[in-house]
Design an enzyme around this catalytic site. Sequence first.
Site, mmCIF file in Angstrom:
data_model
loop_
_atom_site.group_PDB
_atom_site.id
_atom_site.type_symbol
_atom_site.label_atom_id
_atom_site.label_comp_id
_atom_site.label_asym_id
_atom_site.label_seq_id
_atom_site.Cartn_x
_atom_site.Cartn_y
_atom_site.Cartn_z
ATOM 1 N N ASP A 10 0.879 -1.161 0.000
ATOM 2 C CA ASP A 10 0.000 0.000 0.000
ATOM 3 C C ASP A 10 0.922 1.218 0.000
ATOM 4 O OD1 ASP A 10 -2.282 1.760 0.619
ATOM 5 O OD2 ASP A 10 -1.440 1.796 2.642
ATOM 6 N N ASP A 12 -0.170 5.020 0.977
ATOM 7 C CA ASP A 12 -0.427 6.014 2.015
ATOM 8 C C ASP A 12 -0.336 5.402 3.407
ATOM 9 O OD1 ASP A 12 -0.948 8.247 0.310
ATOM 10 O OD2 ASP A 12 -2.896 7.391 -0.166
#
Length: 221
Positions: A10, A12
């Site tokens: 991922d 963020d």
Amino acid sequence: MSELNAVVFDMDGTILNTEMLYPQVSTEILRRRGLSLTKDLTDAMMGRPAPKAFQVMIDWHDLADSIETLHQESEDIFADILETSLGLMPGFTELFKSILEAKYPVAVCTSARRDTAIDLLGRFNITPELQFVIGGDEVEHGKPHPEIYLAAADRLELSPSEIVVFEDSHTGCKAAIDAGTHAIAVPGDHSREHLFDGAQFVAESLHDQRIFEQLAIRFPT
């Protein structure tokens, strides 16, 4: 346990510290409207594609603004914050180097728009090392739906169980778990209280020795 043959991050809050910056944006948006940002609202928005996150904000405070209005306003505020505050999450540089040395294919699956992700990752010269980036605007169903990680498995031509996924939020981790990947939760200060039921384990940071052991890669000294 299945053999592990690829790694997906991922972005963020996992690679970049943007999950700590987004609340600053939301705080300013709400301040301009005489409102305050709460932790419950932050948690409800975290990990979701921007349109869905802004819809949560609209519903939460019964705002008259459209998603498009809030999105443009946030982009302007965020641009100013990025210039002084964007950074990598603790341990990412060392882990990423060891993963690349071990020749694992690496990709990124993010709820952010793909063009935004390419821009932000490019600032740290990460993009050239990746197999691909899948943005939240490239899937029909955003996290916590598993579609984005199933799409990654398809592109990697691997079973989801062969892919290690690093996620920092409950929303993202659920997507990875429901896709059948080898999901490892790496919460930051913004998400330590989230529930990560179904994850392989909850890491202290990206420098957690258990990560290096599971991938059978060099632990930096």
